[in-house]
Design an enzyme around this catalytic site. Sequence first.
Site, PDB file in Angstrom:
ATOM      1  N   ASP A 299      30.419  89.370  30.368  1.00  0.00           N
ATOM      2  CA  ASP A 299      31.065  88.059  30.265  1.00  0.00           C
ATOM      3  C   ASP A 299      31.234  87.491  31.674  1.00  0.00           C
ATOM      4  O   ASP A 299      31.934  88.062  32.497  1.00  0.00           O
ATOM      5  CB  ASP A 299      32.417  88.245  29.578  1.00  0.00           C
ATOM      6  CG  ASP A 299      33.059  86.930  29.192  1.00  0.00           C
ATOM      7  OD1 ASP A 299      33.824  86.916  28.219  1.00  0.00           O
ATOM      8  OD2 ASP A 299      32.834  85.929  29.886  1.00  0.00           O
TER       9      ASP A 299
ATOM     10  N   ASP B 208      27.638  82.029  28.362  1.00  0.00           N
ATOM     11  CA  ASP B 208      28.108  82.891  29.456  1.00  0.00           C
ATOM     12  C   ASP B 208      28.395  84.328  29.013  1.00  0.00           C
ATOM     13  O   ASP B 208      29.163  85.027  29.666  1.00  0.00           O
ATOM     14  CB  ASP B 208      29.352  82.280  30.115  1.00  0.00           C
ATOM     15  CG  ASP B 208      30.522  82.201  29.168  1.00  0.00           C
ATOM     16  OD1 ASP B 208      30.301  82.305  27.945  1.00  0.00           O
ATOM     17  OD2 ASP B 208      31.657  82.051  29.641  1.00  0.00           O
ATOM     18  N   GLU B 209      27.800  84.743  27.913  1.00  0.00           N
ATOM     19  CA  GLU B 209      28.035  86.099  27.425  1.00  0.00           C
ATOM     20  C   GLU B 209      26.738  86.739  26.946  1.00  0.00           C
ATOM     21  O   GLU B 209      25.928  86.075  26.304  1.00  0.00           O
ATOM     22  CB  GLU B 209      29.005  86.087  26.231  1.00  0.00           C
ATOM     23  CG  GLU B 209      30.377  85.595  26.550  1.00  0.00           C
ATOM     24  CD  GLU B 209      31.157  85.356  25.269  1.00  0.00           C
ATOM     25  OE1 GLU B 209      32.221  85.951  25.107  1.00  0.00           O
ATOM     26  OE2 GLU B 209      30.672  84.579  24.439  1.00  0.00           O
TER      27      GLU B 209
END
Length: 381
Positions: free
Chosen positions: A6, A102-103
């Site tokens: 993350d 974003d992960e």
Amino acid sequence: MILHIDMDAFFASIEQAVNPKLKGKPLIVGSRGSKLHTVVCAASYEAKAYGIDSGMPSLDAFKLCPDLKFVVTDQGKYIWTSEQILELLKGYGFETVYASIDEFQMDVLDAPNPQTLAKNIQEQIHETFKITASIGIARNGLLAKLASKLNKPNGIAILDPDNLGRTLAEVPVKKLCGVGVKTELIFEVLGIKTCLDLYQKSAQFLEQNLGQNGLNLYLGLHSSEHFKAREIEEKPKSVGHSYTLSKASQNTGFIKAWIRLLSEMVGRRLRQQNLACKTVHLWLSGPEMAHFGAQKTYREPTNDSCEIYSRSLRIMDKTGQKSPKIRALGVTCSNLFPADNSALLKEDIRKEGLIKALDSINTRQGDWSIYPASVTLTRHI
DNA sequence: TCTGGGGTCCTAGGACCC
DNA sequence: TCTGGGGTCCTAGGACCC
């Protein structure tokens, strides 16, 4: 084991990495140009120190920190970086998927030392992109994602049989992905406060009280199943745009101009991705009309902005109000199919040619070099 | 002076078909 | 004219996530 990677304050970190003047400064990234009329999309850690966080109205953020730097989102830059990170991660040779912009999740199987692996990944990401990531390690995706939040920023957390119970007992159930405001309320009644409380309930109990959602949470916590792969290349299920006016308007011409503009934006994105839609969804909301939304499915798929606009207008007629007060509105297309650019009728061929010509002008000369005149109305009132 | 914008998944009821 | 059972598609709305 699953690694959940993350990125820390992703959008804000990228802006700081790109512009040295922003480094070490409290910074927010907003979704729109007018910096007092938007909400925080991402806050740098320097801004978070003032109590600022994503979701907060930017006005409140500036009250907390008058020296705040402000940058408008640049989706292209973030998507590009996200794709580069995915490539870097795939280089480790494990199956890796994109979970959101974003992960990322990596199935590291029985790697002997996942913590060392996580450390290496963090270092390589930092070296390459000058941004940091937090990594959670656990036996399934949901727990790994939870773990990634425990040691932010730039941290690593592992949930294994040794510490699982102890750790879950300290984490409020709201932190778990899939538990929102409503579910939390139900849990409160049921006496479930921490993730451990939830972990100890049976599948039957959760299904009885929360239906499918409860069952999914149970499975998410207890299974050791392989994560559900969601590839970045997968085509979207819907494409939409919406806009909130600075104040409510009753001017039908003005509202229609906005619907025209939003239809134009949606149509362009469909054409760029070579998709066409069968369903058009228009929604409107205002002080006297909390939320009006309606959708209609047509036999013929389209990606022509003009057609999307006229389908939207037909839905608008269903409001049953002559000139409702509108504050926010949106146009979304779903039921997507690959575009079929083989018109048969002479008129359709001409129309396709015109759209293609307009799109290519905008591609060459920059977006909004040419657009329908009616759209200018959105600026004049 | 009130808090954006982009999505996904799920449920329930209605219409319609065989 | 009334009745079952199985299935699909569409619409509206809720909940949640980043």
